[in-house]
Design a protein around this motif. Structure first.
Motif, mmCIF file in Angstrom:
data_model
loop_
_atom_site.group_PDB
_atom_site.id
_atom_site.type_symbol
_atom_site.label_atom_id
_atom_site.label_comp_id
_atom_site.label_asym_id
_atom_site.label_seq_id
_atom_site.Cartn_x
_atom_site.Cartn_y
_atom_site.Cartn_z
ATOM 1 N N LEU A 7 0.838 -1.194 0.000
ATOM 2 C CA LEU A 7 0.000 0.000 0.000
ATOM 3 C C LEU A 7 0.874 1.245 0.000
ATOM 4 O O LEU A 7 1.777 1.378 0.823
ATOM 5 C CB LEU A 7 -0.906 0.024 1.236
ATOM 6 C CG LEU A 7 -1.907 -1.122 1.416
ATOM 7 C CD1 LEU A 7 -2.658 -0.940 2.728
ATOM 8 C CD2 LEU A 7 -2.886 -1.156 0.251
ATOM 9 N N GLY A 8 0.589 2.176 -0.914
ATOM 10 C CA GLY A 8 1.253 3.467 -0.821
ATOM 11 C C GLY A 8 2.022 3.869 -2.055
ATOM 12 O O GLY A 8 2.572 3.016 -2.768
ATOM 13 N N GLY A 9 2.081 5.185 -2.289
ATOM 14 C CA GLY A 9 2.835 5.739 -3.394
ATOM 15 C C GLY A 9 4.116 6.410 -2.959
ATOM 16 O O GLY A 9 4.658 7.255 -3.677
ATOM 17 N N VAL A 70 2.095 -5.060 3.122
ATOM 18 C CA VAL A 70 3.034 -4.061 3.610
ATOM 19 C C VAL A 70 2.397 -2.692 3.438
ATOM 20 O O VAL A 70 2.101 -2.270 2.318
ATOM 21 C CB VAL A 70 4.387 -4.114 2.875
ATOM 22 C CG1 VAL A 70 5.322 -3.023 3.411
ATOM 23 C CG2 VAL A 70 5.031 -5.482 3.036
ATOM 24 N N ASP A 71 2.155 -2.009 4.546
ATOM 25 C CA ASP A 71 1.601 -0.663 4.524
ATOM 26 C C ASP A 71 2.759 0.321 4.457
ATOM 27 O O ASP A 71 3.418 0.597 5.450
ATOM 28 C CB ASP A 71 0.761 -0.430 5.788
ATOM 29 C CG ASP A 71 0.257 1.002 5.911
ATOM 30 O OD1 ASP A 71 0.464 1.800 4.973
ATOM 31 O OD2 ASP A 71 -0.329 1.335 6.958
ATOM 32 N N ALA A 72 3.016 0.834 3.241
ATOM 33 C CA ALA A 72 4.089 1.812 3.034
ATOM 34 C C ALA A 72 3.505 3.159 2.638
ATOM 35 O O ALA A 72 4.079 3.891 1.838
ATOM 36 C CB ALA A 72 5.065 1.316 1.972
ATOM 37 N N THR A 73 2.345 3.489 3.199
ATOM 38 C CA THR A 73 1.685 4.743 2.888
ATOM 39 C C THR A 73 2.387 5.916 3.576
ATOM 40 O O THR A 73 3.285 5.734 4.398
ATOM 41 C CB THR A 73 0.212 4.704 3.317
ATOM 42 O OG1 THR A 73 0.132 4.346 4.706
ATOM 43 C CG2 THR A 73 -0.555 3.668 2.504
ATOM 44 N N HIS A 74 1.943 7.121 3.247
ATOM 45 C CA HIS A 74 2.491 8.335 3.839
ATOM 46 C C HIS A 74 2.246 8.313 5.345
ATOM 47 O O HIS A 74 1.219 7.808 5.812
ATOM 48 C CB HIS A 74 1.817 9.558 3.209
ATOM 49 C CG HIS A 74 2.457 10.852 3.548
ATOM 50 N ND1 HIS A 74 2.171 11.535 4.713
ATOM 51 C CD2 HIS A 74 3.380 11.595 2.893
ATOM 52 C CE1 HIS A 74 2.882 12.648 4.749
ATOM 53 N NE2 HIS A 74 3.631 12.714 3.657
#
Length: 251
Positions: A7-9, A70-74
């Motif tokens: 998840l996430g940009g 994997v939560d790699a969000t802001h």
């Protein structure tokens, strides 16, 4: 074949996807919220848009047979992170929070930490008349009632309400210290407002503010949820190796 949802940009999300697509036996899907009109796309499969809350994400995890999330969000994308926590628990999927470290003040910094965007707006009167607002497009309405001049920098044009006296600058980092210092001088900025996003991509403005002796109002991050976390892509890969079925992907 093991299946991973990222998840996430963020830069960390893109770097992790790049690592995973090169690993035999691993299929990675990167999910972007869709708030940026022309996002930097990671390698591998990409989906854009929401899942329909925690319930929708849990159903997607089950349907796509995801082995790890994997939560790699802001760091400030709290709603998405909360949904990831709930959905992973419901679907029985291991979840990792990948979040780069926050910034830390150094010698010569004049930082004014605040807990929220409304608190940042409340802290501005008395700090200066000309404000560099570098907090992204979200939450600008909290500053709309202030009788101050604002330079607002965002990747995409912000939507109203905005402060009455606002100049909008659309730009995407990274920026150099010289570029940031020149921006602050040209616009005669008295005070900088930023979120504690962490990372090097937008940190140059903090160095420029220190060199020019400007106060910085720093919006602190929301608290992280309980559970496993990592600060680097390497740590995230190591966690994936520990939770995914061992096979050709390892190493």
């Amino acid at each position: 074949m093991t299946r991973v949802l990222v998840l996430g940009g963020t830069g960390e999300a893109r770097a992790l996807a790049a690592r995973l697509v090169e690993r035999p036996g691993t299929h990675v899907t990167s999910s972007l919220a869709g708030r940026v009109r022309e996002p930097r796309l990671p390698p591998g499969q990409v989906r854009v848009g929401g899942f329909g809350g925690a319930d929708g994400l849990a159903e997607w995890l089950r349907r796509e047979r995801i082995d790890a999330l994997v939560d790699a969000t802001h760091p400030f994308a709290r709603a998405i992170t909360d949904n990831a926590v709930t959905a992973a628990e419901r679907a029985g999927v291991p979840r990792l929070l990948l979040r780069r470290p926050g910034w830390r003040p150094g010698p010569g910094d004049d930082w004014r930490p605040v807990p929220s965007m409304p608190a940042a707006a409340a802290a501005l009167p008395g700090l200066g008349e000309r404000v560099f607002l570098s907090t992204g497009r979200q939450g600008l309405a909290h500053f709309a009632a202030l009788d101050l001049w604002f330079l607002v920098r965002t990747v995409d044009p912000p939507e109203p309400p905005l402060p009455a006296r606002t100049e909008v600058l659309t730009a995407r980092g990274p920026f150099t210290v010289d570029e940031e210092a020149d921006l602050l001088r040209r616009h005669r900025i008295d005070v900088l407002v930023t979120k504690d996003s962490g990372g090097a991509m937008t940190a140059a403005k903090l160095t420029a503010a220190r060199e020019l002796g400007l106060p910085v109002v720093v919006v602190q991050r929301p608290p992280q949820p309980a559970g496993p976390s990592a600060e680097t892509v390497a740590e995230a890969v190591a966690w994936l190796d520990s939770v995914l079925p061992q096979g050709d992907h390892a190493g």
